[in-house]
Design a protein around this motif. Structure first.
Motif, PDB file in Angstrom:
ATOM      1  N   LEU A 321       0.870  -1.174   0.000  1.00 56.89           N
ATOM      2  CA  LEU A 321       0.000   0.000   0.000  1.00 56.89           C
ATOM      3  C   LEU A 321       0.905   1.222   0.000  1.00 56.89           C
ATOM      4  O   LEU A 321       1.787   1.336   0.844  1.00 56.89           O
ATOM      5  N   LYS A 322       0.709   2.128  -0.949  1.00 59.97           N
ATOM      6  CA  LYS A 322       1.496   3.355  -1.000  1.00 59.97           C
ATOM      7  C   LYS A 322       0.559   4.536  -0.715  1.00 59.97           C
ATOM      8  O   LYS A 322      -0.468   4.694  -1.374  1.00 59.97           O
ATOM      9  N   VAL A 323       0.917   5.339   0.286  1.00 54.90           N
ATOM     10  CA  VAL A 323       0.079   6.475   0.687  1.00 54.90           C
ATOM     11  C   VAL A 323       0.931   7.740   0.673  1.00 54.90           C
ATOM     12  O   VAL A 323       2.019   7.779   1.261  1.00 54.90           O
ATOM     13  N   ASN A 324       0.437   8.770   0.007  1.00 53.51           N
ATOM     14  CA  ASN A 324       1.066  10.091   0.018  1.00 53.51           C
ATOM     15  C   ASN A 324       0.202  11.050   0.829  1.00 53.51           C
ATOM     16  O   ASN A 324      -1.025  11.070   0.677  1.00 53.51           O
ATOM     17  N   PRO A 408      -1.284  -8.349  -0.427  1.00 48.68           N
ATOM     18  CA  PRO A 408      -1.216  -8.872  -1.793  1.00 48.68           C
ATOM     19  C   PRO A 408      -2.419  -8.494  -2.631  1.00 48.68           C
ATOM     20  O   PRO A 408      -3.526  -8.271  -2.118  1.00 48.68           O
ATOM     21  N   ALA A 409      -2.202  -8.423  -3.929  1.00 46.32           N
ATOM     22  CA  ALA A 409      -3.232  -7.952  -4.862  1.00 46.32           C
ATOM     23  C   ALA A 409      -4.517  -8.754  -4.759  1.00 46.32           C
ATOM     24  O   ALA A 409      -5.607  -8.219  -4.981  1.00 46.32           O
ATOM     25  N   LEU A 461      -1.837   0.378  -9.099  1.00 45.41           N
ATOM     26  CA  LEU A 461      -0.564   0.455  -9.815  1.00 45.41           C
ATOM     27  C   LEU A 461      -0.617  -0.314 -11.129  1.00 45.41           C
ATOM     28  O   LEU A 461       0.002   0.084 -12.119  1.00 45.41           O
ATOM     29  N   GLU A 462      -1.362  -1.404 -11.142  1.00 48.87           N
ATOM     30  CA  GLU A 462      -1.521  -2.139 -12.399  1.00 48.87           C
ATOM     31  C   GLU A 462      -2.279  -1.298 -13.416  1.00 48.87           C
ATOM     32  O   GLU A 462      -1.908  -1.243 -14.598  1.00 48.87           O
ATOM     33  N   ARG A 463      -3.321  -0.623 -12.962  1.00 49.16           N
ATOM     34  CA  ARG A 463      -4.127   0.191 -13.870  1.00 49.16           C
ATOM     35  C   ARG A 463      -3.358   1.422 -14.355  1.00 49.16           C
ATOM     36  O   ARG A 463      -3.379   1.749 -15.546  1.00 49.16           O
ATOM     37  N   HIS A 471       2.923  -5.335  -9.104  1.00 50.47           N
ATOM     38  CA  HIS A 471       4.225  -5.692  -8.517  1.00 50.47           C
ATOM     39  C   HIS A 471       5.242  -4.602  -8.833  1.00 50.47           C
ATOM     40  O   HIS A 471       5.575  -4.368  -9.992  1.00 50.47           O
ATOM     41  N   ILE A 472       5.782  -3.962  -7.796  1.00 46.85           N
ATOM     42  CA  ILE A 472       6.678  -2.827  -8.021  1.00 46.85           C
ATOM     43  C   ILE A 472       8.010  -3.249  -8.631  1.00 46.85           C
ATOM     44  O   ILE A 472       8.730  -2.409  -9.183  1.00 46.85           O
TER      45      ILE A 472
END
Length: 524
Positions: A321-324, A408-409, A461-463, A471-472
């Protein structure tokens, strides 16, 4: 040099190299090849370059330029910066990490950084003795020695397993990092649950694995997180991550490379002998470019699709999870012995004790979002305030970047939006448990009155970036050795190379796959 436009509308009818994807690795390859006198065309699907290494203003009407996806630099070799003459710099963080804890109902924490004596004293307060700190020094002394020997090989021809082991020349270190699950070493060296967890987290960034996973995916992830620059330091990019890709694009263009944004590559036609044809689509329709070599700065899954082949490996799965966030001020801590500017200036570990990590992994593996999601936070603007406008700096605004683990996704497939909100709420609750005030009380608001916070899950992130499964690293990280090709970028087609994060020795913001693909083209 002035070029005459060919029939394709580009400068050449046939290029020495056509590069698919204008992320940082593709730009590294373009700059190296163009500086070597090769004709180079970069085709980028999006309307801008940079891929995941970009800086944007995500909050309407707010002068804050955040590293939206990738955010710290460790694996980028200084050699690439020097070779390409990049106008790019990083800064060291004053504190490595802070991990809050509640023991016997009293708030405290582990501060790593600020000098050896201060770190030693923090370990002693946490554990009641010097033993854990001495184990810490011994453990990271070993990883540091390995880093100093492995990191230089990443921009050299790919060593075999035996050659890399001989270079490390330490059987115990080799066994610890390359052969036995990371959890065995963590448990052997450390007794304290919190210390064990802090160590293990470097093996779980973007990697869904248990400490004792027999695949050793956690070991490979850990290795790449401790060898950067030969030191393992994670540094802050001055001006944000976008300054790197801007500098790379400038270097590539100055050397003569063409970069065409808004060109989505649809397929690659090659017989493996003559030039390859790259078919792309723009707003005006389809077009074609021809290259003697095609370098693909995309995932192995995407490469297979472009070639019309079945993927060689199962679809990867991201797990983060990436949060800004943008804050009006940093929140106060329950642990009053630590200044928030120090705590958030390094990596702020949340719910990342060893047992907590194991529980979160078990819950996610069973198909449930972690009840106490582990994550880590850092404040870019404390080290580099240039990403904020002058008025925001004057008013004390700060950014926060949060990176969550063990998500996980597969957990987001039914309703990504709802799962994202549930996960974000639970993650912030874990942080609030160590704050003297709710984080939401500190959030800034954008021009439309909305709180300045955005979260990205693997499906997001996939979209947005076409990262397979979100997957980064494009796929699970590889060992930095192998026998499949001289540089680890080769494919089954002689004139098609993989120059993205899914190459051997890929992953992270490193430029290494781009460098290595360029060296393969140049015959080094």
């Amino acid at each position: 040099m002035t070029a005459t436009r060919g029939s394709s509308g580009f400068a050449h009818d046939v290029y020495d190299a056509v590069i698919v994807g204008g992320g940082h690795n593709g730009l590294v390859a373009a700059a190296y090849l163009a500086r070597a006198g090769r004709s180079v065309l970069v085709l980028e699907r999006l309307g801008h370059i940079g891929g995941a290494a970009v800086s944007t203003r995500p909050f309407a009407g707010v002068d804050a330029r955040l590293s939206r996806y990738s955010y710290l630099v460790s694996l980028l070799p200084a050699k690439i910066v020097r070779d390409l003459g990049l106008r790019f710099a990083v800064r060291k963080r004053g504190v490595s990490s802070y991990t809050p804890t509640l023991r016997d109902g009293r708030p405290g924490g582990l501060l790593v950084g600020g000098g050896e004596e201060r770190t030693r004293a923090s370990f002693a307060r946490l554990t009641g003795s010097d033993r854990e700190y001495e184990s810490w020094r011994a453990f990271y002394g070993t990883t540091g020695r390995v880093a100093g020997k492995v990191f230089p090989t990443l921009t050299e021809p790919l060593p075999t397993r035996e050659a890399l082991r001989a270079r490390i020349d330490d059987d115990a270190a080799w066994r610890m990092l390359f052969e036995e699950p990371l959890g065995a070493a963590v448990e052997r060296y450390f007794a304290d649950d919190l210390v064990r967890g802090v160590v293990l987290t470097d093996g779980l960034i973007g990697t869904f694995a248990d400490a004792h996973d027999p695949s050793l995916a956690q070991n490979r992830c850990f290795l790449y997180h401790v060898i950067g620059g030969g030191t393992g330091d994670w540094d802050v990019p001055v001006g944000g991550m976008g300054t790197l890709t801007d500098a790379l694009a400038e270097a590539a263009r100055a050397a003569g490379a063409e970069i065409a944004a808004g060109h989505e590559v649809l397929r690659i036609d090659t017989d493996g002998t003559g030039p390859a044809e790259v078919v792309f689509r723009t707003a005006k329709g389809e077009g074609r470019a021809v290259g003697r070599t095609v370098l693909v700065n995309a995932s192995p899954q995407a490469l297979a699709g472009l070639l019309g082949e079945a993927p060689a490996q199962p679809a990867p799965e991201g797990a983060q999870l990436k949060v800004n966030m943008l804050l009006r001020r940093l929140p106060r801590l329950r642990d009053t012995a630590v200044d928030p500017r120090e705590a958030f200036g390094g990596t702020f570990h949340i719910a990342e004790g060893y047992a907590e990590l194991a529980r979160a992994h078990a819950e996610a593996a069973s198909g449930e979002l972690p009840s106490a999601p582990p994550s880590e936070i850092y404040c870019h603007s404390l080290t580099d305030p240039t990403i904020l406008g002058p008025e925001l700096v004057e008013q004390g605004y700060q950014t926060l970047t949060l990176f969550g683990l063990h998500t996980p996704a597969r957990l987001f497939g039914h309703d990504n939006r709802q799962a994202r909100e549930v996960l974000l709420t639970a993650t912030l609750a874990q942080l609030d448990a160590h704050l003297a005030e709710p984080l939401t009380d500190c959030l800034a608001f954008d021009a439309d009155g909305r709180p300045c916070i955005e979260a990205k899950t693997p499906p997001d992130l996939e979209r947005e970036l076409r990262l397979p499964g979100g997957h980064i690293f494009h796929r699970d990280l590889s060992w930095p050795y192998g026998d499949s090709g001289r540089w680890g970028v080769e494919t089954a087609h002689r004139n098609v190379l993989l120059c993205g994060a899914g190459a051997v020795r890929g992953g992270g913001v490193s430029g290494i796959p781009g460098h290595n693909a360029a060296m393969a083209v140049l015959g080094h």
